[in-house]
Every structure is written in C-alpha cells, then in structure tokens.
Design a protein around this motif. Sequence first.
Motif, PDB file in Angstrom:
ATOM      1  N   ASN A  22       0.814  -1.224   0.000  1.00 42.50           N
ATOM      2  CA  ASN A  22       0.000   0.000   0.000  1.00 42.50           C
ATOM      3  C   ASN A  22       0.844   1.269   0.000  1.00 42.50           C
ATOM      4  O   ASN A  22       0.325   2.364  -0.222  1.00 42.50           O
ATOM      5  N   SER A  23       2.139   1.122   0.270  1.00 45.79           N
ATOM      6  CA  SER A  23       3.035   2.289   0.311  1.00 45.79           C
ATOM      7  C   SER A  23       4.269   2.017  -0.547  1.00 45.79           C
ATOM      8  O   SER A  23       5.385   1.894  -0.033  1.00 45.79           O
ATOM      9  N   PRO A  24       4.092   1.895  -1.868  1.00 46.42           N
ATOM     10  CA  PRO A  24       5.219   1.536  -2.740  1.00 46.42           C
ATOM     11  C   PRO A  24       6.381   2.522  -2.671  1.00 46.42           C
ATOM     12  O   PRO A  24       7.529   2.154  -2.912  1.00 46.42           O
ATOM     13  N   GLU A  25       6.080   3.792  -2.300  1.00 42.93           N
ATOM     14  CA  GLU A  25       7.170   4.775  -2.197  1.00 42.93           C
ATOM     15  C   GLU A  25       8.153   4.411  -1.086  1.00 42.93           C
ATOM     16  O   GLU A  25       9.301   4.834  -1.102  1.00 42.93           O
ATOM     17  N   ASN A  26       7.687   3.601  -0.116  1.00 45.59           N
ATOM     18  CA  ASN A  26       8.564   3.203   0.987  1.00 45.59           C
ATOM     19  C   ASN A  26       9.547   2.113   0.588  1.00 45.59           C
ATOM     20  O   ASN A  26      10.404   1.720   1.382  1.00 45.59           O
ATOM     21  N   LEU A  27       9.415   1.611  -0.617  1.00 49.38           N
ATOM     22  CA  LEU A  27      10.329   0.559  -1.079  1.00 49.38           C
ATOM     23  C   LEU A  27      11.599   1.135  -1.695  1.00 49.38           C
ATOM     24  O   LEU A  27      12.513   0.392  -2.034  1.00 49.38           O
ATOM     25  N   ASP A  28      11.651   2.463  -1.846  1.00 46.17           N
ATOM     26  CA  ASP A  28      12.798   3.083  -2.510  1.00 46.17           C
ATOM     27  C   ASP A  28      14.127   2.748  -1.833  1.00 46.17           C
ATOM     28  O   ASP A  28      15.157   2.667  -2.496  1.00 46.17           O
ATOM     29  N   ASN A  29      14.104   2.597  -0.532  1.00 42.30           N
ATOM     30  CA  ASN A  29      15.352   2.379   0.195  1.00 42.30           C
ATOM     31  C   ASN A  29      15.491   0.952   0.730  1.00 42.30           C
ATOM     32  O   ASN A  29      16.332   0.674   1.566  1.00 42.30           O
ATOM     33  N   VAL A  30      14.646   0.058   0.236  1.00 41.93           N
ATOM     34  CA  VAL A  30      14.686  -1.343   0.673  1.00 41.93           C
ATOM     35  C   VAL A  30      15.312  -2.191  -0.427  1.00 41.93           C
ATOM     36  O   VAL A  30      14.892  -2.123  -1.586  1.00 41.93           O
ATOM     37  N   THR A  31      16.319  -2.983  -0.085  1.00 41.34           N
ATOM     38  CA  THR A  31      16.932  -3.855  -1.079  1.00 41.34           C
ATOM     39  C   THR A  31      16.168  -5.171  -1.158  1.00 41.34           C
ATOM     40  O   THR A  31      15.592  -5.642  -0.163  1.00 41.34           O
ATOM     41  N   GLN A  32      16.187  -5.767  -2.323  1.00 37.61           N
ATOM     42  CA  GLN A  32      15.489  -7.028  -2.532  1.00 37.61           C
ATOM     43  C   GLN A  32      16.024  -8.113  -1.599  1.00 37.61           C
ATOM     44  O   GLN A  32      15.262  -8.883  -1.006  1.00 37.61           O
ATOM     45  N   LYS A  74      12.636  -1.140  -9.088  1.00 37.83           N
ATOM     46  CA  LYS A  74      13.111   0.107  -8.504  1.00 37.83           C
ATOM     47  C   LYS A  74      14.639   0.178  -8.506  1.00 37.83           C
ATOM     48  O   LYS A  74      15.222   1.246  -8.709  1.00 37.83           O
ATOM     49  N   GLN A  75      15.274  -0.950  -8.266  1.00 38.38           N
ATOM     50  CA  GLN A  75      16.742  -0.946  -8.260  1.00 38.38           C
ATOM     51  C   GLN A  75      17.287  -0.575  -9.634  1.00 38.38           C
ATOM     52  O   GLN A  75      18.285   0.136  -9.748  1.00 38.38           O
ATOM     53  N   SER A  76      16.618  -1.060 -10.669  1.00 33.42           N
ATOM     54  CA  SER A  76      17.079  -0.717 -12.023  1.00 33.42           C
ATOM     55  C   SER A  76      16.810   0.755 -12.345  1.00 33.42           C
ATOM     56  O   SER A  76      17.443   1.340 -13.224  1.00 33.42           O
TER      57      SER A  76
END
Length: 498
Positions: free
Chosen positions: A299-309, A337-339
């Motif tokens: 629900n908060s995809p913007e919070n994934l910017d700083n999370v590594t797979q 996002k990483q790409s």
Amino acid sequence: GGVSDRFLEHAIIHSLITLGYPDPLIEALTSSSDQVRKAALTALDQMDSSPLTKDQLLPFLSSENQELREVGVWVASHHPEWSEIVIDFLDSAMGAAELTVEEADSYKTLMNTFCGNDDMQRFLGNGLSAQNTPPRTKLIFIDVMSRCDIPELPDLWVDRLGNELRAGADEVRQAVLNLIGSHQVEALNQHLKEIIHNPEESDEFRLEAMKARVGTQPQISAEEFEIVTDYLSDGNTSPVRQSAARILSQAELNEQQLLHIARTQLPRADPFMVPGLIETFQDSKSEKVGLALVKVLKNSPENLDNVTQQDLQNVINAYPESVQTAAASLMEEIQKKQSERLAKLQELEKQLGKGDVGAGRKLFFGKSTCSTCHTVGREGTEFGPDLTNIGAIRSRHDLLEAIVFPSASFAREYETYQVTTRSSSYSGVIAEQLSEALILSVGPGQEIRIPRDQIVSIETQSMSLMPPGLDQQLTGEELSNLMAFLEALPDQLTNLEE
C-alpha cells in the motif's frame, strides 16, 4: 648509546641475554643513556634466573621518557607477582593534577595488563568510588574496565558502576552506560529501568539505556514499547528516531507489538526509517504478522525506494509459504526500482548546480548530520569512514550515489555485519577482534562486546548503517552545496580548521 638501527639493537639485546652475565646489566640500569637502560632492562627480563627485582622496575614505570615507560609496562606484564608495586605506583601517579595523554595511555596499558589480578580489580573498583577521584580519572578507570579481557566483570566493579550510573557526573554516567551495553551487564538492569522510565533524563540517554537493557533482556513491556515507539514520531530528531528503530529491531517483540509497527508505524514512516523498521520483523514466523507487513508495503510503494530485494527476502524467508507468495509481487517491484536507481542518479547529477562550498560545510556539520558519524580533519565523529580526502578519491557520481543510495557500495573496513548470538542479534561494523570477544560498533560512540562463545553466526549485510534518503531531506540547492563541499576536500581542510 646512539644505536638507532632496530635490528642492531635487537641483536645486541639477544647477545646480552645469551651471555647470561647480569651484574653489568644491573649496573647499566642507572646509566645516563636511556637507550642503554632500556636494553639492560629488556635483557635482564628475558635472562634465565634473572636477579631483576620489582624495585629496579619502578624508575622505568615513573620515567618521563615514553620509551622507558613502555618497556617498564612490558616487563611488568611478565610479572603478575609484582602487582603490589605496580598498584602503589599507580596510586601515586594517578593523583597527578593533570595527566598528559601519553601518561594516561601508559597507565591504562599497565592497568589492563593486570586487570585480571584481584588486587588490581580492587584498586580500580575502590578508585572509581573514592570521593576524591575526579571525573577524568574515573573515565580512565571505566575505560580500563571496559577493555579488560575477562569473561565477567567482578561484583565489586558492577556495584561501583551502578553507583556512578545513578549519581555520577554526566560524562561518567555516559561512559558507564557504554560499558554496560558493550559487556551486557545484566546485574544493572534495574538501574537501566529507572533511567528508561524517568522522563527527566534526556531522550538520547533513555534510548541508550533501553538499548543496553535489550542486550540482556530482549523482551520489552507494553509501557517500554510505548516509550520507544513514541520516539519514532516526526517531532523527534532523525538520530533519535533511528535509535528507536534500532532498539525495536534488536528487541524480541510479541505478535501484538509487531502488528502495531506494521499497521501504525510503517504507514507513516519516512522512507529513510523503513529499512530499520523492517528489520524488527526478522525473528517472527507469525503468518498474521507477515501478511500485515506485506500488505502495508504494497500500500506504500514509495517506501520501497530504500529497501533492497535481498534484505526483504531475508526477512520474508522465515515466514510461512502464504506470506512468501503474497510478497512475490513486492520482490518484482523492488527489482524494478533498483534498475531505476541508476536513472535517478543520472537525473540528479544533471540537476546539481555549482554549489557553495561554505554553505555545504555548514550543512555537513549541521542539518545533514554527516559529522555525527564522519570526520573531516580534526572535527566530527569517528564511526563511518574519514571523509577528509573524499573529494580527491571519489568521483562526483560516486559521491552522489553514497548520499542517495548508501547501501549501493561500502567503504572497505566499514562493511555492515549481522552478529547473531544465542539470545539476540546485532548489526554494526566490526571495530576489534579479541581472542575471547568481538567488539562491534553499532552507532557513534556505541560499542558492544560480544563473547565469542555466545556467537552463533556472523554474516555480512547489504544495508549500510548510514541512513538512506538524505537527498530527500535537502533541497536541490542544499544538495548542490553539500556536494560542492565534499568535492572540495581536502583543499577546504585549511579553511575548516582555521
């Protein structure tokens, strides 16, 4: 005298030992030449059936010459039966009005050499509690206690440390708290609890007390959980919020507490806080908790910017298959996002202006809080890499990547490790490896001593201890200024130190 060649000096001392004639060496102990006295003492110490006495050692321990003091300390370390004269000497020497840095270091070495000795332990404990011991000397005693390579702190030390934690000077209380955290002194948990629940204490001190307590008692009460989560709110500074998140990741949280973090804290967390909060879920296997975590991240995809797979995968792996299935699309999103990160860096680089070096310097030591972990010249804190020469050794692209995506690359010797013990888990930089323990630096001025017999595993982590998202806290102009300052180093060092 006059021998400056180390090899020749060693050869001469070896020959004196082999000859086995102590009388000329005893006479040489009072020579006017410091080098002759040093060689004589060294040879006498190594000679079979040496007549060397503890009284002959005393002038070396009290010498104003650093090399003579060092050889005196080295010789004393071979003679634990001489603890009495060493303690008498220290008792007199530590009363000096003002110790030089060299003297303090020499005395610390001497005390550490004998710190396993009962008499020395009593000297340190009683010295810490004596009314006439000034704070600066107490700090020396505490440093020796902290570095003493013994399995467990003596009861006398624990008692005296507790007294200082309750009523000592501010800098002494801080040193005691650091020692408790590094040695995991469970016997002082009640003292820590009093600090944690005392709103008159500073936020930082309460959190550090909580961190130390969690090291030996990882479960936290509902009231303590509320105290820590309150520190996650926007009204607190970034270091306070990060410290609170780090405590939660080290604690053993129950299902209700984890659900609260997933449903209440994560949705409103700044992007730079998300990786630390996700770590709090790494020891749970609850399907309910896992699904709640996946839901809020979706629900908060913007919070994934700083999370590594990789980091998210490591957390999800412990959960039931239903949770892993639900997280599959998240993993794809993170990979995408990483790409995109490279494209973001390239775009940011185009937008950077020339920047003002002076304004960038103010940011480094102010709003951006870089100096809380890094040094430039003689200023800052030694936790992360020294940035004095960063502008000369890293390109503009590399500098920008380190700011925007700090986990993308690590400076050598500053890799982040996860050390798992039988009772807890810690993330940090390995500061020192001792025979019986590992010293892990978990934050600025915060070290934890982990006994090797308690370590289950040591694994590298792909996440830097430097919080991501700094670029999101700065305006475009501020980021340009900070970059200008970093790029100007080390040329700006002269201006910095004026």
